[in-house]
Write a protein that holds these residues in place. Sequence first.
Motif, mmCIF file in Angstrom:
data_model
loop_
_atom_site.group_PDB
_atom_site.id
_atom_site.type_symbol
_atom_site.label_atom_id
_atom_site.label_comp_id
_atom_site.label_asym_id
_atom_site.label_seq_id
_atom_site.Cartn_x
_atom_site.Cartn_y
_atom_site.Cartn_z
ATOM 1 N N GLN A 96 0.848 -1.185 0.000
ATOM 2 C CA GLN A 96 0.000 0.000 0.000
ATOM 3 C C GLN A 96 0.889 1.241 0.000
ATOM 4 O OE1 GLN A 96 -2.835 0.142 3.228
ATOM 5 N NE2 GLN A 96 -3.000 2.370 3.121
ATOM 6 N N ILE A 97 0.620 2.161 -0.915
ATOM 7 C CA ILE A 97 1.437 3.371 -1.051
ATOM 8 C C ILE A 97 0.656 4.558 -0.495
ATOM 9 C CG2 ILE A 97 2.592 4.923 -2.676
ATOM 10 C CD1 ILE A 97 3.905 2.158 -2.325
ATOM 11 N N ASN A 98 1.216 5.173 0.524
ATOM 12 C CA ASN A 98 0.567 6.313 1.178
ATOM 13 C C ASN A 98 1.024 7.656 0.620
ATOM 14 O OD1 ASN A 98 -0.883 4.707 3.216
ATOM 15 N ND2 ASN A 98 1.174 4.242 3.986
ATOM 16 N N GLN A 99 2.181 7.662 0.000
ATOM 17 C CA GLN A 99 2.691 8.903 -0.606
ATOM 18 C C GLN A 99 3.206 8.586 -2.003
ATOM 19 O OE1 GLN A 99 5.289 11.529 1.726
ATOM 20 N NE2 GLN A 99 6.597 11.767 -0.059
ATOM 21 N N LYS A 100 2.506 9.064 -3.011
ATOM 22 C CA LYS A 100 2.915 8.798 -4.390
ATOM 23 C C LYS A 100 4.208 9.539 -4.710
ATOM 24 C CE LYS A 100 -1.869 8.185 -5.930
ATOM 25 N NZ LYS A 100 -2.936 8.681 -6.823
ATOM 26 N N GLY A 101 4.941 8.990 -5.668
ATOM 27 C CA GLY A 101 6.212 9.600 -6.051
ATOM 28 C C GLY A 101 7.323 8.557 -6.053
ATOM 29 N N THR A 128 7.826 -4.992 -11.684
ATOM 30 C CA THR A 128 6.780 -4.232 -11.004
ATOM 31 C C THR A 128 5.576 -4.183 -11.938
ATOM 32 O OG1 THR A 128 7.457 -2.099 -11.919
ATOM 33 C CG2 THR A 128 8.582 -2.833 -9.915
ATOM 34 N N ASP A 129 4.642 -3.325 -11.635
ATOM 35 C CA ASP A 129 3.472 -3.173 -12.512
ATOM 36 C C ASP A 129 3.878 -2.684 -13.901
ATOM 37 O OD1 ASP A 129 1.170 -3.431 -10.381
ATOM 38 O OD2 ASP A 129 2.655 -2.060 -9.543
ATOM 39 N N ASN A 130 4.974 -1.907 -13.968
ATOM 40 C CA ASN A 130 5.315 -1.254 -15.232
ATOM 41 C C ASN A 130 6.734 -1.512 -15.731
ATOM 42 O OD1 ASN A 130 2.779 0.273 -15.480
ATOM 43 N ND2 ASN A 130 3.506 1.373 -13.679
ATOM 44 N N ILE A 153 11.787 3.969 -8.372
ATOM 45 C CA ILE A 153 10.595 3.851 -9.210
ATOM 46 C C ILE A 153 9.610 4.950 -8.826
ATOM 47 C CG2 ILE A 153 8.727 2.335 -9.957
ATOM 48 C CD1 ILE A 153 11.433 1.225 -10.633
ATOM 49 N N ASN A 154 9.054 5.620 -9.824
ATOM 50 C CA ASN A 154 8.044 6.643 -9.578
ATOM 51 C C ASN A 154 6.676 5.960 -9.511
ATOM 52 O OD1 ASN A 154 6.843 9.085 -9.195
ATOM 53 N ND2 ASN A 154 7.030 9.774 -11.309
ATOM 54 N N VAL A 155 6.123 5.829 -8.319
ATOM 55 C CA VAL A 155 4.850 5.148 -8.109
ATOM 56 C C VAL A 155 3.723 6.175 -8.224
ATOM 57 C CG1 VAL A 155 3.511 3.667 -6.578
ATOM 58 C CG2 VAL A 155 6.012 3.524 -6.571
ATOM 59 N N THR A 156 2.820 5.960 -9.154
ATOM 60 C CA THR A 156 1.749 6.933 -9.403
ATOM 61 C C THR A 156 0.375 6.414 -8.979
ATOM 62 O OG1 THR A 156 1.534 6.101 -11.665
ATOM 63 C CG2 THR A 156 3.011 7.977 -11.318
ATOM 64 N N SER A 157 0.311 5.224 -8.401
ATOM 65 C CA SER A 157 -0.970 4.662 -7.956
ATOM 66 C C SER A 157 -0.928 4.438 -6.441
ATOM 67 C CB SER A 157 -1.265 3.351 -8.678
ATOM 68 O OG SER A 157 -0.276 2.381 -8.367
ATOM 69 N N ASP A 158 -2.016 3.881 -5.906
ATOM 70 C CA ASP A 158 -2.111 3.674 -4.466
ATOM 71 C C ASP A 158 -1.470 2.370 -4.018
ATOM 72 O OD1 ASP A 158 -3.504 6.056 -4.183
ATOM 73 O OD2 ASP A 158 -5.442 5.082 -4.554
ATOM 74 N N SER A 159 -0.918 1.617 -4.944
ATOM 75 C CA SER A 159 -0.284 0.351 -4.579
ATOM 76 C C SER A 159 0.899 0.073 -5.504
ATOM 77 C CB SER A 159 -1.281 -0.804 -4.644
ATOM 78 O OG SER A 159 -1.715 -1.008 -5.980
ATOM 79 N N PHE A 200 17.568 16.216 -21.881
ATOM 80 C CA PHE A 200 16.975 14.877 -21.884
ATOM 81 C C PHE A 200 15.799 14.924 -20.918
ATOM 82 C CE2 PHE A 200 16.233 10.593 -20.531
ATOM 83 C CZ PHE A 200 16.581 9.777 -21.607
ATOM 84 N N SER A 201 14.595 14.801 -21.441
ATOM 85 C CA SER A 201 13.387 14.935 -20.625
ATOM 86 C C SER A 201 12.715 13.586 -20.428
ATOM 87 C CB SER A 201 12.415 15.924 -21.279
ATOM 88 O OG SER A 201 13.017 17.190 -21.460
ATOM 89 N N GLY A 202 11.829 13.536 -19.429
ATOM 90 C CA GLY A 202 11.027 12.342 -19.215
ATOM 91 C C GLY A 202 11.598 11.364 -18.213
ATOM 92 N N LEU A 203 12.554 11.801 -17.377
ATOM 93 C CA LEU A 203 13.138 10.900 -16.386
ATOM 94 C C LEU A 203 12.113 10.439 -15.354
ATOM 95 C CD1 LEU A 203 16.625 12.565 -15.745
ATOM 96 C CD2 LEU A 203 16.197 10.304 -16.729
ATOM 97 N N SER A 204 11.109 11.271 -15.096
ATOM 98 C CA SER A 204 10.110 10.891 -14.095
ATOM 99 C C SER A 204 9.305 9.673 -14.526
ATOM 100 C CB SER A 204 9.168 12.070 -13.811
ATOM 101 O OG SER A 204 8.508 12.468 -15.000
ATOM 102 N N GLY A 205 9.249 9.419 -15.835
ATOM 103 C CA GLY A 205 8.528 8.251 -16.325
ATOM 104 C C GLY A 205 9.405 7.033 -16.523
ATOM 105 N N ARG A 206 10.671 7.128 -16.127
ATOM 106 C CA ARG A 206 11.613 6.020 -16.286
ATOM 107 C C ARG A 206 11.956 5.406 -14.935
ATOM 108 N NH1 ARG A 206 14.092 5.556 -21.659
ATOM 109 N NH2 ARG A 206 13.221 7.261 -22.883
ATOM 110 N N ALA A 207 12.279 4.137 -14.974
ATOM 111 C CA ALA A 207 12.819 3.482 -13.785
ATOM 112 C C ALA A 207 14.325 3.679 -13.775
ATOM 113 C CB ALA A 207 12.473 1.995 -13.797
ATOM 114 N N LEU A 208 14.909 3.752 -12.586
ATOM 115 C CA LEU A 208 16.342 3.985 -12.426
ATOM 116 C C LEU A 208 16.957 2.878 -11.581
ATOM 117 C CD1 LEU A 208 16.204 7.815 -11.580
ATOM 118 C CD2 LEU A 208 16.480 6.776 -13.835
ATOM 119 N N GLU A 209 18.188 2.521 -11.897
ATOM 120 C CA GLU A 209 18.914 1.522 -11.117
ATOM 121 C C GLU A 209 20.296 2.057 -10.761
ATOM 122 O OE1 GLU A 209 21.133 -2.812 -11.560
ATOM 123 O OE2 GLU A 209 19.601 -2.241 -13.035
ATOM 124 N N THR A 210 20.609 2.085 -9.474
ATOM 125 C CA THR A 210 21.923 2.548 -9.035
ATOM 126 C C THR A 210 22.989 1.545 -9.457
ATOM 127 O OG1 THR A 210 20.911 3.619 -7.116
ATOM 128 C CG2 THR A 210 23.301 3.299 -7.072
#
Length: 843
Positions: A96-101, A128-130, A153-159, A200-210
């Motif tokens: 359960q995600i209480n704070q999106k982002g 993940t889901d995406n 990962i930028n989580v945009t849903s409640d889970s 380079f735009s659109g990083l918020s829609g990408r997954a990142l790996e350290t």
Amino acid sequence: MGLLKWWIHVLFVVSFFGFVVHESCAAFSPVDNYLIACGSAKNVSIQGRDFVPDSKQSSFVFKGDHNVVSSSNSSVPSPIFQSARVFPSTASYEFQINQKGRHWIRLYFYPIADSTHNLRSAPITVVTDNFVLLSNFTFKNYNGSYLFKEYAINVTSDSLSLNFIASNNSVTFVNGIEVVSIPDELFPDQAQDLAPVGPFSGLSGRALETVYRLNMGGPLITPQNDTLGRTWENDEKYLHVNSSAKAVSVNPANIRYPTFVKPEIAPNWVYATAETMGDANVPVVNFNVTWVFPVDPNFTYFVRAHFCDVFSKLLNALVFNVYINADIALPSFDLSSFTNGLSVPYYKDFVSNSSAGSSYLTVSIGPDAVADTPNAILNGLEIIKISNDARSLDGSSSVESVLPEMPSRKSKLGIIIGLVVGFSVAVLLLALFYCCMVSRRSKDSPQGHPWLPLPLYGNSQTITKGSMTSQKSGTASCISLASANLGRIFLFQEIMDATKKFDESLVIGVGGFGRVYKGVLEDGTNVAVKRGNPRSEQGLAEFRTEIEMLSKLRHRHLVSLIGYCDERSEMILVYEYMANGPLRSHLYGTQLPSLSWKQRLEICIGAARGLHYLHTGAAQTIIHRDVKTTNILLDENFVAKVADFGLSKAGPALDQTHVSTAVKGSFGYLDPEYFRRQQLTEKSDVYSFGVVLMEVLCSRPALNPVLPREQVNIAEWAMTWQKKGMLDQIMDPYLAGKVSPASLKKFGETAEKCLAEYGVDRPSMGDVLWNLEYALQLEETSSALTEPEDNSTNHIPGIPMAPMQPFDNSVSMIDGVNSSTDDDAEDAATSAVFSQLVNPRGR
């Protein structure tokens, strides 16, 4: 030097540890903070954080009908690895995600012993889901005992769902999971792209790996000393030249965060330590400090550089340049003009790929010409992989192709299929229209080539863009066909037929210039087809050099250029096909059979002959500049041929000692003297060939940062064993007991001379060739001798040879026994070798 730096770090840690903990633990408190010890029956404490058993959590849902818990009481790298949850079929955790982002997703894997399953060979796939996070990873081929992965990962849903996919009729498993929210400002949506230059735009829609997170010049920072639970490792093992950098530090209490840099960006310990330019033993101070990082070349990377001037006494005194690969990221960077003070943090974000034609990403700092103080500084560095267009961080498989079909997906299937079909029809119509237009245009007039014309060998005039013409109707060649030195001119249709329209299954290599395909000509001849990528500036330069060089050269141990194609906006080179591929493939990283010692010697001799020809056989010395195991190719009979002349350069004129040029080549093989002085000689190839010799002996990469510090660089590591006369302790285990000590001794001496610090101390390629042939003769005659040893000098009286400096032959130790033997044994070895060398039937 390394020990002194270590003691400084220890004292620094002891002095300020309490301060750092106090400062770093007071700031950010995550809203979502799931710390899961999978399969455990009790809480697990790790560095001040408590991981709760997944069976006792009520804030997330676990889905998986059949799962078992495997426990271990044996010694493990960390308490989180004492248990694991094993899945015989696909299972998932839903949080359960209480704070999106943005959220950290951290995964822990360790194949603990289990009587029921072999976890070392269990494939691990996590989505993940995406996004695909991990795809078919196994410990079977992994050089490490455990695996830790960190994603953002930028989580945009409640889970958020984490799905573990069991495949190939095997189980999968996980030991620990973290799902933790992080500040939105930690990762931006946009960063500066370096190639091509622009946003380079659109990083918020990408997954990142350290991939890498470094504390330059400072000690390891553990998660308990970072408000976001990050680990920062020391940078020393990634330095290309250790002596080029000098660590500096201040009290972390002196670091003053400005309003535009939050403490969550990096802890003050990162900004309180730094690497500056050290004493690299050069006559001038314009060298660069460079870090080298192995990366997956199929992905793009987010690079964050951290700066804080803890070195200068005055503002605006420190002006320097920052480079990522060959691109200048920050020219004439005056740090204090951005911070308006000293000891003030600053950071800059970039997007880059791996270095052209390699699997490395490099970061360099160096002084600027206008600087009052010739120095540069870097405090921290983060290199983070960006998900690709398939929304994957591991391979090219999408979530839809990996994750089994769920009921929620079925309801949308009809809509998705309809959209896909409609889109496909539209694309097909556009493609047909485009083909018709191209066909009409090609009939009406020849096309111009988008690349620059080539000044060709044998042509006295340089062709200008306005004078480009083709002597073959229907083509658009920018190359005059008057020169017969360029080989056959192929039509583009011939290339298409030979490669089955550039079928992906025929790709045999990828480089800075483009992809290489296996092809078959009409007469049945196998060829290698290198197809250029017009967007690659490095590829264009490589193409120009390659065609100029190979049009002049013909030798049994150089890969031959058959011809080229310059039609329909294409730049294509066609070479002879080398059936057994690159030498590296036969040393490590594949399932190919191991090479015998005699085969390895013969391959090294063949490559040495090719390089010797380049240095002495042409009208002017040619320096290859990129000698490495991937550029030594093997034909169907395992005859070695040197390939890839894209970086080659004409050697110095008779009245010169070197060529001054920018440093190019592959890290791990680069001549340190060339790297420091930017002065290129043929001895630079000799150094690189010395690295190849050690790679051939040890069957491991030239650089391997996952190994302990002293083993990362094969040249440094192997030389420590060579100087002890114990190369047999580190050579390929396959060769154990199968190599004549005399042959190994001569081989080691040859490599040692090649790897001398200064070019003047290295032998010529002719000398190297002679010594390798001698090592082969010692190997071939060893079966007839009781104790074949080599304590002779290089030159055997009676054999005509070019004048040369004999190698030193100091006594070495092999298996703890003095390797020198009595005079009778030495004479016997020498006589046997001599008899074969003077007898043309001896080999």
